[in-house]
Design an enzyme around this catalytic site. Structure first.
Site, PDB file in Angstrom:
ATOM      1  N   LYS A   1      -6.595  -7.232  -1.240  1.00 45.54           N
ATOM      2  CA  LYS A   1      -6.279  -6.089  -0.375  1.00 45.54           C
ATOM      3  C   LYS A   1      -7.011  -4.863  -0.925  1.00 45.54           C
ATOM      4  O   LYS A   1      -7.156  -4.729  -2.149  1.00 45.54           O
ATOM      5  CB  LYS A   1      -4.754  -5.903  -0.420  1.00 45.54           C
ATOM      6  CG  LYS A   1      -4.169  -4.904   0.555  1.00 45.54           C
ATOM      7  CD  LYS A   1      -2.631  -4.960   0.440  1.00 45.54           C
ATOM      8  CE  LYS A   1      -1.914  -4.014   1.378  1.00 45.54           C
ATOM      9  NZ  LYS A   1      -0.432  -4.124   1.259  1.00 45.54           N
TER      10      LYS A   1
ATOM     11  N   SER B   1       1.738  -4.485   5.614  1.00 47.94           N
ATOM     12  CA  SER B   1       0.427  -3.868   5.584  1.00 47.94           C
ATOM     13  C   SER B   1      -0.681  -4.789   5.088  1.00 47.94           C
ATOM     14  O   SER B   1      -1.851  -4.499   5.308  1.00 47.94           O
ATOM     15  CB  SER B   1       0.457  -2.608   4.711  1.00 47.94           C
ATOM     16  OG  SER B   1       0.828  -2.920   3.380  1.00 47.94           O
TER      17      SER B   1
ATOM     18  N   SER C   1       5.359  -6.073   2.792  1.00 51.59           N
ATOM     19  CA  SER C   1       3.962  -6.126   3.212  1.00 51.59           C
ATOM     20  C   SER C   1       3.199  -7.408   2.936  1.00 51.59           C
ATOM     21  O   SER C   1       2.118  -7.593   3.483  1.00 51.59           O
ATOM     22  CB  SER C   1       3.191  -4.969   2.600  1.00 51.59           C
ATOM     23  OG  SER C   1       3.304  -3.871   3.456  1.00 51.59           O
TER      24      SER C   1
HETATM   25  N1  GLN Z   1       6.231  -1.854   6.468  1.00 52.98           N
HETATM   26  C1  GLN Z   1       6.826  -1.258   5.306  1.00 52.98           C
HETATM   27  C2  GLN Z   1       6.466   0.195   5.252  1.00 52.98           C
HETATM   28  O1  GLN Z   1       5.813   0.629   6.120  1.00 52.98           O
HETATM   29  C3  GLN Z   1       6.417  -1.983   4.059  1.00 52.98           C
HETATM   30  C4  GLN Z   1       5.091  -1.603   3.524  1.00 52.98           C
HETATM   31  C5  GLN Z   1       4.705  -2.294   2.263  1.00 52.98           C
HETATM   32  O2  GLN Z   1       5.389  -3.207   1.791  1.00 52.98           O
HETATM   33  N2  GLN Z   1       3.605  -1.830   1.703  1.00 52.98           N
HETATM   34  O3  GLN Z   1       6.824   0.902   4.371  1.00 52.98           O
END
Ligand code: GLN
Length: 491
Positions: free
Chosen positions: A80, A155, A179
């Site tokens: 990532k 994400s 994520s």
């Molecule tokens: N979707 C969650 C957020 O927007 C988790 C994001 C993540 O784990 N980086 O915070």
């Protein structure tokens, strides 16, 4: 999309490279070619092709001269783009970091490389990890491999798609609130969030420091466990890291499901869960039961507040972590600003996207002197209560189970104008993040043609047990799904 992967298991790839059956160079070229062939899915921000090919050549030479390269000899992977990696920029998919070259590499990457793995590309994400669809990337949206009009989840959407489309045998993501798990569920692969602190966060761009973890995505739990075994353990560069298990995390003999007590979280199976998702989860729990697991309902009443707690604590930490991007030291800087104040303001105004700004403002608000007690302090109190509830329930059951998200992958654009709707997609993943326990998502069939992931959780530091149980669960569930499919074809 074919269901058969062209990659054998990570362990076999490494053994084949080490024995000279195939070269690291061939594998890197194959990965780069697939990235090119599948570029319409927009999973990748940039490749690290030159460095990857150079490393492959070195590895091939070492093997030719008789050295043992390591457990991941020549295995290509994608990280990532919030991991500091040499060979291309590290942007976290944010304009404010465009042009930023990492001065050092993350510990996780260093550990993988020291065993012979080769990073070939950087995957797309919601900028800084803020989101659950990759639509918050400042560059472009990644597409779901099963339906290109839908999101891949996020994400770590780019990492999940890279695995599902066979670009690489495994990919790294991060998981702060789901994520790595939610994109695994939406795109159809395995996603793992370790116990908080098991894998070093050093050199990974900070989102929310008290819940940030390193995620691993792959096709099988065995592959995830193999890679985790290389990355786990204490790191002097991250004081929150914990000791690894003395035994390997690798899954050697798939654990028996027999006699394992699995608590199904009631709060995750009720109102608001898509009926197709519920059905797929119930069917997979039935498979575990048939294999001898004891399935019981459990309740965690404070889970009702977990999303609220998460969206107070996490923005608070984000507002602090993002204050370092001020246009002065690295990343985007407004060249026309003629004094320091203007430079701060205009660099941040231009460099940050809408979601980063929303979180900075929310975070600064909940931390401000007049509201600190009402929001931040109260949220931390409820978080403690949640930890106590999870600990108590995990005294009674070996594992917790439920869906990963209330729905399957939604349409691109469906939730972009409604941040609250977008946040609701995280309702089933933020609990494990706030509590710091490990969680694993394994494919559990489909609902209306779209993947569903079964989420399994357990006690802090019981990652080995979770991975071996998860491997057995994945194999039982996939056997059941393929036998059902062949029966359907016969009739
Ligand atoms: N979707 C969650 C957020 O927007 C988790 C994001 C993540 O784990 N980086 O915070």
């Amino acid at each position: 999309m074919s269901t058969e992967s062209k990659w054998p298991s990570v362990a076999i790839i490494a053994a084949d490279v080490q024995s000279g059956k195939i070269t690291a160079t061939e594998l890197v070229k194959q990965a780069l070619q697939t990235i090119e062939d599948k570029k319409e899915y927009q999973a990748v921000i940039a490749t690290t092709a030159d460095r990857a090919l150079e490393r492959a050549k070195e590895i091939d030479e070492q093997i030719a001269s008789g050295s043992n390269v390591g457990k991941l000899a020549g295995v290509p992977f994608i990280a990532k783009d919030n991991f500091l990696v040499f060979g291309s920029e590290t942007t976290a998919a944010s304009n404010i970091l465009k042009g930023f070259d990492a001065p050092y590499q993350s510990t996780a990457i260093e550990k993988l490389e020291s065993e012979g793995a080769i990073c070939v590309a950087k995957a797309n994400l919601d900028a800084f990890g803020h989101g659950g669809s990759t639509e918050n990337s400042d560059f472009f949206t990644t597409k779901n491999p099963h339906d290109t009009e839908r999101v891949p989840g996020g994400s770590s959407g780019g990492s999940a798609v890279a695995v599902v489309l066979d670009m690489v045998p495994f990919a790294l993501g991060t998981d702060t609130g789901g994520s790595s798990r939610q994109p695994a569920s939406f795109s159809g692969c395995v996603g793992y969030k370790p116990t908080y602190g098991l894998i070093s966060r050093s050199g990974v761009i900070a989102m929310a420091s008290s819940t940030d973890t390193i995620g691993t995505l792959a096709r099988t739990v065995e592959d995830v466990a193999y890679v985790v075994d290389v990355m786990a353990g204490r790191d002097p560069l991250d004081s929150t890291t914990i000791d690894r298990d003395e035994q390997s995390y690798q899954v050697s003999n798939a654990a028996s499901l027999k006699g394992k007590k699995v608590g199904v979280i009631k709060e995750y199976m009720g109102e608001g869960v898509d009926p197709g998702v519920k059905q797929a989860i119930e069917a997979s729990l039935e498979v575990l039961k048939k294999a001898g697991a004891e399935i019981v309902p459990v309740s965690l009443p404070s889970l009702e507040y977990s999303l609220g707690v998460y969206y107070i604590v996490v923005p608070a930490e984000i507002s602090s972590n993002l204050s370092r991007y001020d246009g002065q030291r690295y990343g985007y800087s407004d060249a026309d600003a003629n004094n320091l104040d203007t430079s701060y303001t205009s660099s941040r105004t231009t460099g940050f996207g809408a979601e980063a700004k929303r979180r900075i403002m929310t975070g600064a608000y909940v931390l401000s002197s007049g509201y600190y007690d009402a929001y931040y302090n109260k949220a931390q109190t409820v978080r403690t209560k949640l930890i106590q509830e999870f600990n108590a329930v995990l005294e009674d059951v070996d594992f917790l189970a439920g869906p990963t998200a209330p729905t399957t992958a939604f349409k691109i654009g469906q939730n972009t104008n409604d941040p609250l709707q977008m946040y609701l997609a995280d309702v089933m993943t933020v609990g494990a993040s706030l509590v710091g326990i490990p969680a694993l998502v394994v494919p559990a069939g489909k609902a209306a043609g779209l993947p569903v992931g079964l989420q399994l959780m357990t006690k802090q530091k019981a990652d080995r047990m979770l991975l071996s149980f998860g491997a057995a669960a994945q194999s039982a569930i996939s056997k059941e799904i393929s036998s059902k499919q062949s029966k359907e074809i016969e009739t």
